[in-house]
Design a protein around this motif. Structure first.
Motif, short mmCIF file in Angstrom:
data_model
loop_
_atom_site.label_atom_id
_atom_site.label_comp_id
_atom_site.label_asym_id
_atom_site.label_seq_id
_atom_site.Cartn_x
_atom_site.Cartn_y
_atom_site.Cartn_z
N SER A 19 0.82 -1.21 0.00
CA SER A 19 0.00 0.00 0.00
C SER A 19 0.86 1.27 0.00
N GLN A 20 2.17 1.14 0.27
CA GLN A 20 3.04 2.32 0.26
C GLN A 20 3.50 2.70 -1.14
N VAL A 21 3.44 1.75 -2.07
CA VAL A 21 3.99 2.02 -3.39
C VAL A 21 2.87 2.25 -4.41
N LYS A 22 3.24 2.92 -5.47
CA LYS A 22 2.26 3.21 -6.51
C LYS A 22 1.89 1.90 -7.24
N HIS A 23 0.58 1.73 -7.45
CA HIS A 23 0.12 0.53 -8.16
C HIS A 23 -0.12 0.84 -9.63
N TRP A 24 0.14 -0.12 -10.46
CA TRP A 24 -0.08 0.01 -11.89
C TRP A 24 -0.84 -1.24 -12.33
N HIS A 25 -2.09 -1.05 -12.79
CA HIS A 25 -2.90 -2.19 -13.21
C HIS A 25 -2.67 -2.49 -14.68
N VAL A 26 -2.43 -3.74 -14.98
CA VAL A 26 -2.13 -4.14 -16.35
C VAL A 26 -3.22 -5.10 -16.84
N THR A 27 -3.68 -4.89 -18.07
CA THR A 27 -4.76 -5.76 -18.57
C THR A 27 -4.21 -6.96 -19.35
N TYR A 28 -5.08 -7.96 -19.53
CA TYR A 28 -4.71 -9.12 -20.37
C TYR A 28 -4.32 -8.67 -21.77
N ASN A 29 -5.13 -7.74 -22.32
CA ASN A 29 -4.87 -7.30 -23.70
C ASN A 29 -3.51 -6.62 -23.83
N HIS A 30 -3.19 -5.81 -22.83
CA HIS A 30 -1.90 -5.11 -22.87
C HIS A 30 -0.75 -6.12 -22.85
N ILE A 31 -0.85 -7.09 -21.97
CA ILE A 31 0.20 -8.11 -21.87
C ILE A 31 0.31 -8.89 -23.18
N HIS A 32 -0.84 -9.25 -23.73
CA HIS A 32 -0.89 -10.00 -24.99
C HIS A 32 -0.14 -9.23 -26.10
N LYS A 33 -0.41 -7.93 -26.16
CA LYS A 33 0.21 -7.11 -27.22
C LYS A 33 1.71 -6.92 -27.00
N ILE A 34 2.12 -6.80 -25.73
CA ILE A 34 3.56 -6.70 -25.44
C ILE A 34 4.26 -7.96 -25.96
N ILE A 35 3.65 -9.10 -25.69
CA ILE A 35 4.26 -10.38 -26.09
C ILE A 35 4.28 -10.51 -27.61
N GLN A 36 3.19 -10.10 -28.23
CA GLN A 36 3.11 -10.14 -29.70
C GLN A 36 4.26 -9.33 -30.31
N LYS A 37 4.52 -8.16 -29.71
CA LYS A 37 5.52 -7.26 -30.26
C LYS A 37 6.94 -7.83 -30.13
N CYS A 38 7.25 -8.47 -29.01
CA CYS A 38 8.65 -8.87 -28.86
C CYS A 38 8.95 -10.31 -29.28
N THR A 39 7.93 -11.11 -29.57
CA THR A 39 8.21 -12.50 -29.94
C THR A 39 9.03 -12.65 -31.24
N PRO A 40 8.75 -11.87 -32.30
CA PRO A 40 9.55 -12.08 -33.52
C PRO A 40 11.06 -11.92 -33.29
N ARG A 41 11.42 -10.95 -32.45
CA ARG A 41 12.85 -10.76 -32.16
C ARG A 41 13.43 -11.96 -31.40
#
Ligand code: 5GP
Length: 210
Positions: A5-27
Motif C-alpha cells: 500500500s506504500q507504493v504506486k500501483h499500476w494495473h495491467v490488462t490481459y490485452n496489454h500483456i498480450h500485445k507486449i508479447i506479440q511485439k517482442c516475440t519475432p525478435r
C-alpha cells in the motif's frame, strides 16, 4: 501499512500483456529461437502460453513444450514465512529427475511476468544450470564441453523494473523484457477477483500517465 500500500500501483490488462508479447516475440524467435520454455509459476504461465501462440506464427510447425517450475520469494518474520519481497527464494515446484536430460543441448527460454529484484530469475538459472552439470557428469568426458556450449539459456519477462538489482544473471544469458517500467507495484489481471473493476483501474492508470 503493508509494503504494497506504500507504493504506486499500476494495473495491467490481459490485452496489454498480450500485445507486449506479440511485439517482442519475432525478435526472440529470430535471435534466440527457443527449443522449449520453462515458465516460472504462477506469473509466468499466461505469458508463456501467449508467447507460444506467437512463436508458432513465426513459421514453426511444432508446438513448443512449456515446462513449469514454482518459485517464491519469502521473508521469514518471527519464524513465520510471509510472502512478500523477501530474502530467500523457495522452490515450490521443480522439473522431474530427468531435468538435466530434458534441457541439455537445448535453447531454453525462462519466462516470468516481472523482473523485480532479479533474485528469482538468478535462482532459477543457477539451479537449472546445476541440473545441466549433474547430467553432464553422466556423459563421456570428451562430449561434455560441446554439450555444455550447445545448451543456451534466455529470459523473457513481460516487465522489467528499472531499479538496482540484488542478484546477477550468469554471463551470456540472453535477456528480453517486453516493457521497462519504473519501480511501481504491478497488479496483474490473473490476480484479480473482479476483472471488470481491474480493467477500469487499468484505464485510469493509463490516463494518469498520459
Ligand atoms: P524478484 O524480486 O525475484 O525479481 O521477483 C520475485 C517475484 O515477486 C516475481 O516473480 C513476482 O511474482 C513478484 N513480484 C515482484 N514485483 C511484483 C509486482 O510489481 N507485482 C506483482 N504482482 N508481483 C511482483
Amino acid at each position: 501499512m503493508s509494503h504494497e500500500s506504500q507504493v504506486k500501483h499500476w494495473h495491467v490488462t490481459y490485452n496489454h500483456i498480450h500485445k507486449i508479447i506479440q511485439k517482442c516475440t519475432p525478435r526472440i524467435a529470430a535471435e534466440f529461437n527457443p527449443d522449449l520454455m520453462v515458465a516460472i509459476g504462477g506469473g509466468g504461465f499466461f505469458p508463456a502460453r501467449v508467447m507460444r501462440t506467437f512463436l508458432r506464427e513465426t513459421g514453426r510447425n511444432k508446438t513448443l513444450q512449456i515446462q513449469a517450475i514454482g518459485l517464491s520469494l519469502y521473508e521469514p518474520i518471527d519464524g513465520v514465512s510471509e510472502q512478500k519481497i523477501g530474502e530467500q527464494v523457495v522452490r515450490t515446484q521443480w522439473l522431474g529427475t530427468e531435468a538435466g536430460k530434458m534441457l541439455l543441448g537445448k535453447s531454453v527460454l525462462i519466462v516470468d511476468e516481472v523482473d523485480d529484484t532479479r533474485k528469482t530469475l538468478s535462482y532459477a538459472l543457477t539451479e537449472l544450470k546445476n541440473d545441466i552439470e549433474a547430467e553432464l557428469l553422466t556423459r563421456p568426458e570428451a562430449d561434455r564441453e560441446a554439450l555444455r556450449a550447445a545448451t543456451r539459456f534466455g529470459i523473457f519477462v513481460v516487465h522489467n523494473k528499472n531499479k538496482p538489482k540484488l542478484a546477477e544473471l550468469p554471463e551470456g544469458t540472453a535477456y528480453y523484457a517486453g516493457e521497462e517500467v519504473d519501480d511501481v507495484w504491478l497488479d496483474y489481471p490473473w490476480e484479480s477477483t473482479d476483472i471488470e473493476e481491474h480493467d477500469k483501474l487499468a484505464a485510469k492508470d493509463i490516463i494518469q500517465t498520459e
